[in-house]
Every structure is written in structure tokens, then in C-alpha cells.
Write a protein that holds these residues in place. Sequence first.
Motif, PDB file in Angstrom:
ATOM      1  N   TYR A 227       7.451  28.451  -4.551  1.00 16.75           N
ATOM      2  CA  TYR A 227       7.500  29.904  -4.503  1.00 16.75           C
ATOM      3  C   TYR A 227       8.931  30.418  -4.660  1.00 16.75           C
TER       4      TYR A 227
ATOM      5  N   TYR B 288       3.295  28.340  -9.786  1.00 14.82           N
ATOM      6  CA  TYR B 288       3.072  29.445  -8.865  1.00 14.82           C
ATOM      7  C   TYR B 288       1.960  30.366  -9.383  1.00 14.82           C
TER       8      TYR B 288
ATOM      9  N   TYR C 130      10.140  29.993  -8.138  1.00 12.26           N
ATOM     10  CA  TYR C 130       9.575  31.046  -8.989  1.00 12.26           C
ATOM     11  C   TYR C 130      10.352  32.357  -8.841  1.00 12.26           C
TER      12      TYR C 130
END
Length: 725
Positions: A291, A493, A294
Motif C-alpha cells: 500500500y 494494490y 503504491y
Amino acid sequence: MNQLAFSLKENRLNDLLSFPGIDENLLTMKKNALFGSAASSVAIAGMTILGWVLNLPTIVNYGFFLLALSVPMILVILFKKKHIEWFIFGAQMINLLTTMYFMLRLGGLLHSAGLMFTGISVLYMTINLQNVRITLMLFITYLFTLIFTASMQSALVPAPELFAWKNLLFFTVNCSWQAGFTLLLILNNINQKKKLAEVKQAEAVRLTELDELKTKFFTNITHEFRTPLTVILGMADLMKEQPQKWLNDGALKIKSNADRLLHLVNQMLDLSKLEAGAMTLHLQQGDMMAYLHYIVESFSSLAAGKNIRLEFLGENSPVVMDFDPEKILQIISNLVVNAIKFTPPGGKVEVSACRVKGNSSQLEIKVSDTGPGISPEMLPHVFDRFFRVETTTGADAGGTGLGLALVREMAKLIGGSIDVQSRPGSGSTFMLVIPVTNKAAIVAMEHPNPSENDLIPVDHDTSGKTTGKRKTTANADLPVLLIVEDSSDVTEYLQELTGKYYQVITASNGREGLEKALSAVPDIILSDVMMPEMDGISMLDALKNDFRTSHIPVVMLTAKADIQSKLHGLERGADAYISKPFNRDELLLQLRNLLRLRSRLQQRYAGMGPLTPVEDKGTAIEDKFMLKVRNLLEMYLDDDRFGINELCSELGMSRAQLYRKFKSLTNKTVNEYIRSFRLHKARELLISSELNVSEVAYETGFKNLSHFSRVFTEEFGRNPSEISK
Ligand code: ADP
């Protein structure tokens, strides 16, 4: 040092006397009462010892009695929570009456070694109780003891033990300690008043500072509002005056400036929501490293645009933990945007994340830059609301000083903390420490990662044959989403986000995206813009100009700055743009909305009515396609062998492509559409020509009359012979 020892003692005393919910007044009252009782006990003890030394049993008894009385008093002060003043009042009443008794026993006011002054210190002590009734009642009682003892004088005999010099000595001692005690009470009172004044002064300073901050904030905020509003108003004027020239550019500018205003307002709302405790956490479990990677990736074009190197250093293995994606996004975005904003071209911004050494239940995320740094005087204030470092150069970096305040409040909300280290000239490092827990539900971790074969759709042909393999999982009914993105972290993601709602296929650049779009004909495409080999814009262009894929809605993920210039000159744009980093819900909603919009297209193409041209350029190519299909069907109307295979070869499309396109445009299978087309033509002929039912059936490609009658009735609810009459 003394000051320190004193404040430590004071703290300990506060702890001893406090209880949850105690108010400041009661605490002060308890402290003063304890102080008074302790001081008077010491004096009484001294008096008692002196009495014992001088062999004065009555005085010793009196002393013992008073000491005994102070024990329950001290206990009440320590442990009672309510109505302490009335317990103290009771004890002082007993004190006054007992003193009177001893004065009478010793031989009256003047022969009782100055016991008559006891009442004065009792009255002084009532200052602390702040209760007029109690003070008045004790005063009246004291007066009564004085007057009563004086009036009894003729009946009293001076005690022989207290002969002249002993009485004088005790008189002096008693008077002195009463005076001393009174002095202590007065000093204590002065001290407390002083402290109160200091607190008030500090409060006044704080309020003035707050006022200054607010004024500064309003100046900033009005400036922040004024700039976009000026652009919006200016653009509106230009669009009115020269619509030809400004219609497109003006609308884009108005939108981006309105977005800026909205962002500002949202920030303010978020902050007040956070402060009111009204913001809730939505925890879910997932891989924090993916995450974070990303999020950082999302800023790569912003950084590249400023020639800044942006790097992410995470742990090697996934860190699955609870987090609220929205809050983490806000915190990290704020920090990264600030870092990029303040770092000069050629610099570097690094985001790192790892478990805290020696404490694996905490994760530390650092955002460091090679910017100008923050001076030590400013450092403690950067997280304050409305705080902005004044630039010496006068350059305005923009901003309202809300970002970091928001970051700190969010960090608190997620149970973490944020800190900053910086030295002017050598960059800044912001450190966020958050707890690692694993309690929330695991969201979309096991997203489907279907192989390509799985994704070729099932053609529910009337022939019963299928054109592709049926996907065996329950996900076969989900719409197919093609993600085109070069960063594997972002892809991962995105898969995690969408895997629950879509069958996901992925491609790592525009060329591969185009190939997969042609082979699998997905229901919707989500694509990055900047990619190697073929960028998103070229892919979009190719997709939108090809019959086989032109109907597929495309959502472009862009950095805001990228899009406008690149889209220029494109025949058809994307169906939606989402700027990175995006909000998860916004993305899902956008995808869902686009799929829903498709049903409007389906209404347009499923019917057999004329395709009236519409304003929307987007449907022009689909209109062309459907007209081509209709023309072909018209041409081969009487040829019963003209079916899906013939249509495919005429259109240059594969069966799967044609199936997917028809399903998407008309919500019908190809065969259903062909049959419906023939039946509509048949009805037209029945109404407008002299042909009979079997001739019409033959003309429209139905070689079996009873089959024709049955399907005709199914389609229109009436049988063909009724219509021909
Ligand atoms: P703003 O929205 O005005 O940027 P922030 O709360 O985000 O407000 O930041 C407050 C102040 O902290 C900024 O005005 C800036 O001077 C300083 N600051 C924040 N991040 C950095 C950084 N990475 N390097 C230098 N200064 C920074």
C-alpha cells in the motif's frame, strides 16, 4: 533544585488528595485544610509537651484531646469526597466548646493560659471553606464561649496548678503560636492568589496568541480562497465573451480551481471533525508495504516533473496489519507532497518503512527530503494548526498550515505518533510510528488472479456450443476488469482493491494492454498514463478507434498535470479520469458508475428502431458499428445460414470479441440479436406488404414455419397471422 523538589512534593500531595472527577476548588480546599490541621497539630503537640514538663495535667489533657480530634479530621480530609466542609465545621464546634470547658476548669478567660485565642485561629481556618454560614455559626459559637466564660467568672476558682508565672508563660506561648498559625494561613493565601494570577496571565497570553494565529489564518485562508476564485470568475467571463476560444480550456481551469477550493474546505472540515472526535476508523487488514509503495508511486510523476528522485524503501517481506487506508493515504500524501514541494530540483525524497527495532509491534514510516530544512525555533510549531514557516525570501510556497495539523490529528486517531527532525540546510525527516495489530477483517487479500483462458467468456449460443472455457469459480459472473499499469506494486494494490468485485486481468504496458483488450474484451479498463513501450494515451486512442474495443469504458489514472496536454487532438477521450493517489471508494464508485452507464447504451442498441444521431461523440463509432451489423443482416435477410460465424468473418472479429461486444452494447447474445432483427423485419413485411406468413418467414430467413410462428409470438406476444390480417 528546591523548586523541583517542591513541585514533586506538590504533585505527590495532589495524587494523594485527588480522585477521578475532582474539581480544582475542592482540591485546593483539601490541601489547605490538611496544611492547617498539620500545622496546628504540631503546635498543639508542642504545647502538650510543655504542659507535661511543667506538670500541668489539665493542659496536657486539653492537648491530648485536641490531638485526638485532629486524627479523624485528617482522615476526613484525605478520604472524604463530599461535604468535607461540614465535617470540619463539626470538628471546630467540638474544639470551641471543649476549649470553653477547659477555660472554665482552669478558672476563666484570664486564668486559662490564653486558650481564649483558639477561636481566632478557628475563624481564620474558615477562609478556606468559603462558606458564609459555617463562618458565621462558628463566630457566634466563639462569641458565646467568650461571653459565657466571662459571665461565669464570679463562680470560678483559678486552678492552683497554673499559678501566676506559668499562666503568663502559657499565655505568651499560646498567643504566639496563634499569631504564627494565622501568619502561615495568610502567607498560604497570598501564595495561592499569586499562583492564580500567574495562571490567568498565562491564559491571557495563550488567548492573545490564539487570536493572532486566527487573524493570520484568516489572512492566509482568504488569500487561498481568493486566488482560485479569481481564476474561476475570470474564466467565466472569458467563456461568455469568447465561447469558441475558451469553452474547453476555461471549463478545465474552472474545474481544477474549484477542486482546489474543495480540497481546502475538506481539510478544514476534516480537522474540525477530528477535533470533535467525530471521525471514525475503518480498519482492514492488508499488506502495508504494498500500500505504501503504491502511494509513493502515485507521486512519481509529480517528483519527476520537478526533477526530484522519489524512492521507497520497504521491508523485503509483506507486513500484513490493520490500517485505515484512507487515513494512511492522507498522512503519507501530505508528508510526501510537502517534501516534494520544499525540495529543490535535483534533490531526493525518500520514504522508508520498517518495524521498530526491538519492538515489532510498531511500524516506523519515515519521509525524508533534501530540502531547506526547518529552523530549530520553528520546529516545535510545524504541527500547529495554521502554522506556516515565513520564508525569508518572501517566496510563497502556498498552503494554509493545515496539512501537518491534520497529519498529527490523524496519527493520533490511528493510535500512532508523529515527530520531525530537521536542521536548516540539511533536509527534514518526518517520522510516523504506528501500532501493528492484526484484528480487523482481511479485505480482498485473496483476489482472483485468473489465467487468460479463464477469462474468455462463455457464449450462450443457441447452438449450445461455447466459444470459450467457462471460468469455474463463482467469480465467472463478475464483470471483467483489465488493469494496465507498469508498476507491479500499484497493480497489486489495484488488484487487491477490485478483486472482490471484478475478474481482474493485468497488463504491464500499453501494448500488452491493447493485446489483452482485444483477446479478452473486458467490460472495463483501468489504465495508467505513463508507461514504457506504449503509453496509456496511445493505447486509449487505439482502443477507441477499433470496433472490437471501442465500446469498452476506460478509466485513466493520471497525475493531474499530465492529462490536459496529452489529450489534445485525440478523437475520443477516456470515459473518466482519476488523479493519483486516489481514494479507494472514489475509484470503485467510478468503475461501477461506468458499468451502469452501459445500460443506457444497451437501450439504444438493443432495440431495432432508427439510430438517431446524438451530440455525444462517444457513441458515433458504436452507431457506425451497429449500422454495419444491421446492413449485413439486411443483406443476408433471407439466408438462413447467415449466423454468428458469417457475421464474424464479415466484421473481421473473433466469436469471443463479437460476443463480448454484443453483450456489452445490447445485453443480448449475437444469436438473440440476429433473431430479433429478422423478426422485426418480418413484422414490418407483414404489416406493409402483401406477402403471406409463410412467404414472409421465408424472406426473413426462417425456413421452418412453425418455428417462425413460435418465436414470433414469443417476441411480440401475438402470432404472425394475427398481424397479417
Ligand atoms: P501547508 O499546507 O502550509 O504546507 P503544513 O502544515 O503542511 O502547511 O506545513 C506547515 C509548515 O511546515 C509549512 O509552511 C512549511 O514551512 C513547513 N514544512 C512542512 N514540511 C516541510 C518540509 N518537508 N521541509 C521544510 N519545511 C516544511
